[in-house]
Design a protein around this motif. Structure first.
Motif, PDB file in Angstrom:
ATOM      1  N   ALA A   1      -5.997  97.756 -39.022  1.00 36.61           N
ATOM      2  CA  ALA A   1      -6.936  96.998 -38.695  1.00 36.61           C
ATOM      3  C   ALA A   1      -8.177  97.473 -39.223  1.00 36.61           C
ATOM      4  O   ALA A   1      -8.850  96.284 -39.729  1.00 36.61           O
ATOM      5  N   PHE A   2      -8.442  98.335 -39.843  1.00 39.09           N
ATOM      6  CA  PHE A   2      -9.563  98.720 -40.545  1.00 39.09           C
ATOM      7  C   PHE A   2      -9.191  98.579 -41.791  1.00 39.09           C
ATOM      8  O   PHE A   2     -10.469  98.023 -42.512  1.00 39.09           O
ATOM      9  N   GLU A   3      -8.445  98.769 -42.299  1.00 39.16           N
ATOM     10  CA  GLU A   3      -7.854  98.198 -43.689  1.00 39.16           C
ATOM     11  C   GLU A   3      -8.077  97.017 -43.942  1.00 39.16           C
ATOM     12  O   GLU A   3      -8.673  96.444 -44.956  1.00 39.16           O
ATOM     13  N   ILE A   4      -7.753  95.955 -43.088  1.00 41.14           N
ATOM     14  CA  ILE A   4      -7.870  94.542 -43.112  1.00 41.14           C
ATOM     15  C   ILE A   4      -9.281  94.097 -43.297  1.00 41.14           C
ATOM     16  O   ILE A   4      -9.625  93.343 -44.065  1.00 41.14           O
ATOM     17  N   GLN A   5     -10.007  95.047 -42.460  1.00 35.69           N
ATOM     18  CA  GLN A   5     -11.399  94.559 -42.375  1.00 35.69           C
ATOM     19  C   GLN A   5     -12.083  94.855 -43.721  1.00 35.69           C
ATOM     20  O   GLN A   5     -12.726  93.982 -44.157  1.00 35.69           O
ATOM     21  N   ILE A   6     -11.870  95.993 -44.182  1.00 33.44           N
ATOM     22  CA  ILE A   6     -12.359  96.292 -45.379  1.00 33.44           C
ATOM     23  C   ILE A   6     -12.056  95.340 -46.588  1.00 33.44           C
ATOM     24  O   ILE A   6     -12.746  94.642 -47.353  1.00 33.44           O
ATOM     25  N   SER A   7     -10.549  94.882 -46.711  1.00 34.73           N
ATOM     26  CA  SER A   7      -9.911  94.107 -47.778  1.00 34.73           C
ATOM     27  C   SER A   7     -10.857  92.626 -47.675  1.00 34.73           C
ATOM     28  O   SER A   7     -11.010  92.020 -48.325  1.00 34.73           O
ATOM     29  N   GLU A   8     -10.832  92.122 -46.280  1.00 33.86           N
ATOM     30  CA  GLU A   8     -11.247  90.803 -46.222  1.00 33.86           C
ATOM     31  C   GLU A   8     -12.828  90.606 -46.419  1.00 33.86           C
ATOM     32  O   GLU A   8     -13.029  89.823 -47.161  1.00 33.86           O
ATOM     33  N   ASN A   9     -13.490  91.676 -46.100  1.00 37.19           N
ATOM     34  CA  ASN A   9     -14.916  91.696 -46.435  1.00 37.19           C
ATOM     35  C   ASN A   9     -15.333  91.987 -48.173  1.00 37.19           C
ATOM     36  O   ASN A   9     -16.296  91.157 -48.579  1.00 37.19           O
ATOM     37  N   LEU A  10     -14.316  92.584 -48.742  1.00 44.10           N
ATOM     38  CA  LEU A  10     -14.301  92.615 -50.030  1.00 44.10           C
ATOM     39  C   LEU A  10     -13.800  91.349 -50.823  1.00 44.10           C
ATOM     40  O   LEU A  10     -14.557  91.086 -51.739  1.00 44.10           O
ATOM     41  N   GLN A  11     -12.887  90.667 -50.299  1.00 40.15           N
ATOM     42  CA  GLN A  11     -12.568  89.522 -51.059  1.00 40.15           C
ATOM     43  C   GLN A  11     -13.670  88.504 -50.724  1.00 40.15           C
ATOM     44  O   GLN A  11     -14.030  87.493 -51.363  1.00 40.15           O
ATOM     45  N   ARG A  12     -14.388  88.509 -49.712  1.00 41.30           N
ATOM     46  CA  ARG A  12     -15.604  87.507 -49.254  1.00 41.30           C
ATOM     47  C   ARG A  12     -16.805  87.919 -49.896  1.00 41.30           C
ATOM     48  O   ARG A  12     -17.812  87.263 -49.801  1.00 41.30           O
ATOM     49  N   LYS A  13     -16.732  89.311 -50.481  1.00 39.95           N
ATOM     50  CA  LYS A  13     -17.905  89.819 -51.110  1.00 39.95           C
ATOM     51  C   LYS A  13     -18.956  89.726 -50.287  1.00 39.95           C
ATOM     52  O   LYS A  13     -20.254  89.485 -50.509  1.00 39.95           O
ATOM     53  N   THR A  14     -18.978  90.061 -48.772  1.00 41.11           N
ATOM     54  CA  THR A  14     -19.873  89.889 -47.810  1.00 41.11           C
ATOM     55  C   THR A  14     -20.613  91.478 -47.621  1.00 41.11           C
ATOM     56  O   THR A  14     -21.429  91.483 -46.680  1.00 41.11           O
ATOM     57  N   MET A  15     -19.924  92.488 -48.105  1.00 46.34           N
ATOM     58  CA  MET A  15     -20.316  93.893 -47.842  1.00 46.34           C
ATOM     59  C   MET A  15     -21.195  94.215 -48.721  1.00 46.34           C
ATOM     60  O   MET A  15     -21.110  93.923 -50.031  1.00 46.34           O
ATOM     61  N   ASP A  16     -22.315  94.919 -48.603  1.00 42.85           N
ATOM     62  CA  ASP A  16     -23.406  95.628 -49.669  1.00 42.85           C
ATOM     63  C   ASP A  16     -22.589  96.903 -50.118  1.00 42.85           C
ATOM     64  O   ASP A  16     -21.721  97.330 -49.287  1.00 42.85           O
ATOM     65  N   PRO A  17     -23.023  97.741 -51.159  1.00 38.07           N
ATOM     66  CA  PRO A  17     -22.409  98.608 -51.757  1.00 38.07           C
ATOM     67  C   PRO A  17     -22.509  99.927 -50.728  1.00 38.07           C
ATOM     68  O   PRO A  17     -21.613 100.651 -50.670  1.00 38.07           O
TER      69      PRO A  17
END
Length: 283
Positions: free
Chosen positions: A91-107
């Motif tokens: 679940a944690f990995e999916i969260q990271i991957s989704e946010n990376l794809q959507r470019k919604t996480m800051d560095p």
């Protein structure tokens, strides 16, 4: 896994809770992006169902926290969901991957998520994590290095006053990363200029390290020297740019700039001599 193949079901919002392992900072419901999302949902409905996993009582969001927050702020009773069984790690990995794809996480959000995965949760090393989220080991390790920066430097990264490449140059800097971060932002220094400045500062660190190095007077002199070095770096860029000017004016322009560069260099030498020979109060 193809989540689009999962059946979409409406679930009451009160039955759904946010992830217990969030990868993004809380807040942000009043941003322009959130306002746009809410307007889209009001006009067209929720186009992309959120992904949840079943708990003993209710459900937990795996992907779609912003969509959930938007529907909740619109006082909707139900939200479209795809349901699937996931362990904590997946679940944690999916969260990271989704946010990376959507470019919604800051560095820094990325950095903290990677750090938690590797260190806090102990789910795997950098190599394992990078493979699972589709990033290189260098990418992941560089993001994690950002956590070594002082808070003031981190705030510049979050505010987008300084990019990741610039920030990474400040990690392990020979002088205060806080002061250097302010100089980078104030003077809009490039990575090349930061590296040159670090090299110059590193060469002089040992020679300048005396008992009174923390005194107010020494700090003033050091800041003056730093300012001149930044100006010297800027002058080098102008000389490079002058080589691309009109041939008729080029020679005179370069001669003028080189004269200015020599003056600045002379001022740096003079400032260093002053700091070395100035009268100092005996303690």
């Amino acid at each position: 896994m193809d989540f689009d193949s999962l059946t979409v079901e409406p679930i009451e919002l009160r039955m759904i809770s946010p992830s217990k392992f969030p990868v993004r900072y809380a807040g942000g419901e009043d941003t322009a992006a959130m306002a746009d999302l809410k307007e889209s949902i009001k006009r067209h409905g929720l186009l992309h169902p959120i992904l949840v996993r079943p708990l003993e009582h209710g459900f937990e969001i795996v992907a779609g926290h912003r969509r959930f927050a938007a529907c909740r702020s619109l006082h909707q009773r139900f939200i479209s969901c795809r349901i699937c069984e996931f362990g904590d790690r997946e679940a944690f990995e999916i969260q990271i991957s989704e946010n990376l794809q959507r470019k919604t996480m800051d560095p820094l959000e990325e950095a903290e998520a990677y750090q938690r995965y590797v260190t806090e949760f102990g789910w795997g090393g950098v190599t394992d994590l990078s493979r699972r989220i589709g990033k290189s080991e260098e990418y992941v390790s560089h993001r994690m290095q950002l956590l070594r920066l002082p808070d003031s430097a981190k705030s510049h990264v979050t505010a987008k006053n300084m990019n990741v490449s610039q920030a990474l140059e400040l990690v392990g800097a020979p002088e205060s990363a806080e002061e250097m971060a302010e100089d980078v932002v104030r003077n809009k220094l490039t990575v090349k200029q930061i590296r040159k400045l670090k090299a110059e500062m590193d060469e002089g660190t040992v020679a300048r390290r005396r008992k009174d190095s923390k005194s107010r007077e020494t700090q003033i002199t050091k800041k003056g020297i730093l300012t001149l070095k930044i100006a010297l770096s800027r002058m080098d860029d102008l000389v490079d740019a002058a080589h691309g000017t009109d041939p008729y004016e080029r020679a005179a322009m370069i001669e003028f700039l080189m004269d200015m560069r020599r003056r600045i260099h002379s001022m740096i030498d003079e400032a260093i001599r002053f700091e070395k020979n100035r009268p100092k109060r005996r303690v």
